[in-house]
Design a protein around this motif. Structure first.
Motif, short mmCIF file in Angstrom:
data_model
loop_
_atom_site.label_atom_id
_atom_site.label_comp_id
_atom_site.label_asym_id
_atom_site.label_seq_id
_atom_site.Cartn_x
_atom_site.Cartn_y
_atom_site.Cartn_z
N UNK A 267 -4.97 -6.91 -7.35
CA UNK A 267 -5.20 -6.50 -5.97
C UNK A 267 -6.19 -5.35 -5.97
N UNK A 268 -7.19 -5.43 -5.08
CA UNK A 268 -8.18 -4.39 -4.95
C UNK A 268 -7.84 -3.44 -3.83
N UNK A 269 -7.94 -2.14 -4.13
CA UNK A 269 -7.58 -1.10 -3.16
C UNK A 269 -8.77 -0.15 -2.98
N UNK A 270 -9.83 -0.64 -2.33
CA UNK A 270 -10.98 0.22 -2.09
C UNK A 270 -11.63 0.72 -3.36
N UNK A 271 -11.83 -0.14 -4.33
CA UNK A 271 -12.46 0.25 -5.58
C UNK A 271 -11.50 0.29 -6.75
N UNK A 272 -10.24 0.60 -6.50
CA UNK A 272 -9.23 0.59 -7.54
C UNK A 272 -8.63 -0.81 -7.65
N UNK B 270 6.45 -7.95 -7.20
CA UNK B 270 5.88 -8.28 -5.90
C UNK B 270 4.64 -7.43 -5.63
N UNK B 271 3.80 -7.91 -4.72
CA UNK B 271 2.65 -7.13 -4.28
C UNK B 271 3.12 -5.80 -3.70
N UNK C 151 -5.71 -8.59 4.69
CA UNK C 151 -6.45 -9.11 3.54
C UNK C 151 -7.93 -9.16 3.89
N UNK C 152 -8.78 -8.59 3.04
CA UNK C 152 -10.21 -8.49 3.31
C UNK C 152 -10.97 -9.71 2.80
N UNK C 153 -12.20 -9.84 3.24
CA UNK C 153 -13.06 -10.94 2.80
C UNK C 153 -13.25 -10.88 1.29
N UNK C 154 -13.47 -12.03 0.69
CA UNK C 154 -13.68 -12.10 -0.75
C UNK C 154 -12.41 -12.27 -1.55
N UNK D 163 -6.63 -10.35 -4.61
CA UNK D 163 -6.61 -10.01 -3.20
C UNK D 163 -7.27 -8.65 -2.99
N UNK D 164 -8.12 -8.58 -1.99
CA UNK D 164 -8.63 -7.29 -1.53
C UNK D 164 -7.86 -6.93 -0.28
#
Length: 330
Positions: free
Chosen positions: A242-247, A256-257, A284-287, A326-327
């Protein structure tokens, strides 16, 4: 937070050992919102008495679904859960309610509705798994649809057994031995008219056996529908990131998520941690990879858009490049 219904316990029935049946009404009387057969009511469970946090539990509605004057649920008393889990703690709390007590709940929702284009409906349940299928049966009888139900339960401990017989007569078969059920299903599933849909609810091992029998007999997956008891019935899932703004955070199998986000220091509102209350909705963001939705809250349209995920139960599926990622926007 989702809108809540204020309800009052109107009746309590403990006639079936280990199972408590409640009827809930609006405080001032009157009609309650109608619902789709197979719907559940998510009841808020307060913290305390062995429950580490407030939570919510989903209970299938068993009564009349059209313009109801009350909601009816039947709750099996579960063994205490490790570390005060809300599933067992919620059932103990329900078994402590009395007439006149007030509860709050979210309006009914369904992820287990009947398929109306089906030419026939075959309902198969075990134990307390009868509860969502009772509302199915009630609806099919009301509208004159072709339906039959097979139910297995311990002799003398079957919730709603008398009601089933009164409702549908010889279209209901009640058995008290799993071996008898296996033999019955091997014959029954092999001889259903084209267009029959199968619905099953019960413990995970029971549902696995029903699905395996249907699969071996050539039933397509599109005509087999399951209602799991809760998050404990879900498989651990494949790992993803999972992507968290760069992390980037790893979400291992069995985690779980929501837990991964919490471990990464992110605060995500949550309540039930079972995929039923809707509190842990995360954008959930694009990509992102496709989402494996395993909740009982989002509508079909919301799932199709793929722009939100219920973090407590849902996961990422591999994309075309084989990466599951997931972003999210927090």
């Amino acid at each position: 937070m989702s809108a809540r219904l204020d309800l009052v316990v109107a009746t309590v029935d403990d006639s079936v050992p280990g199972t408590r049946s409640l009827t809930l009404v609006a405080p001032g009387g009157g009609r309650l919102p109608s619902y789709t057969p197979g719907s559940h009511l998510v009841i808020d469970v307060p913290a305390g008495e062995g429950r580490a946090r407030r939570g919510a539990n989903a209970y299938s509605l068993t009564g009349e679904s059209i313009d109801p004057q009350h909601y009816a649920v039947s709750v099996l008393r579960c063994a205490p859960a490790a570390e005060g889990g809300t599933a067992a703690g919620g059932s103990a709390w329900v078994h402590g309610l009395a007439v006149g007590d007030r509860v709050t709940a979210t309006p009914p929702r369904s992820a287990f509705a009947p398929v109306h284009r089906a030419t026939r409906h075959l309902l198969v349940s075990a134990g307390i798994g009868i509860t969502p299928l009772l509302s199915h049966l009630r609806s099919h009888v009301r509208w004159g649809r072709d339906v039959e139900l097979v139910h297995v339960c311990r002799d003398g401990r079957g919730a709603h057994v008398d009601e089933l017989a009164q409702l549908a007569g010889d279209r209901v078969t009640v058995l008290h031995d799993r071996a008898d059920l296996a033999a019955d299903l091997a014959v029954r599933l092999a001889d259903q008219p084209l267009g029959t849909h199968l619905y099953t609810c019960g413990p995970p091992g029971f549902m696995d056996a029903v699905v395996a029998t249907a699969t071996d007999l050539g039933w397509p997956a599109s005509r087999v529908h399951l209602e799991p008891f809760g998050v404990e019935a879900l498989d651990p899932g494949e790992p993803f990131t999972v992507g968290l703004g760069g992390e980037v955070v790893e979400v291992p199998s069995g985690t779980s998520l929501l837990e991964a986000l919490e471990d990464a220091g992110r605060v995500v509102p949550n309540l039930c941690r079972q995929g039923v209350c809707g509190e842990c909705r995360v954008p959930v963001a694009a990509g992102s990879s496709p989402v494996l939705h395993r909740d009982l809250f989002l509508s079909d349209d919301e799932r199709a858009r793929g722009d939100v995920v219920m973090a407590c139960v849902s996961r990422a599926l591999p994309a075309a490049d084989g990466r599951a990622h997931l972003e999210v926007a927090l």
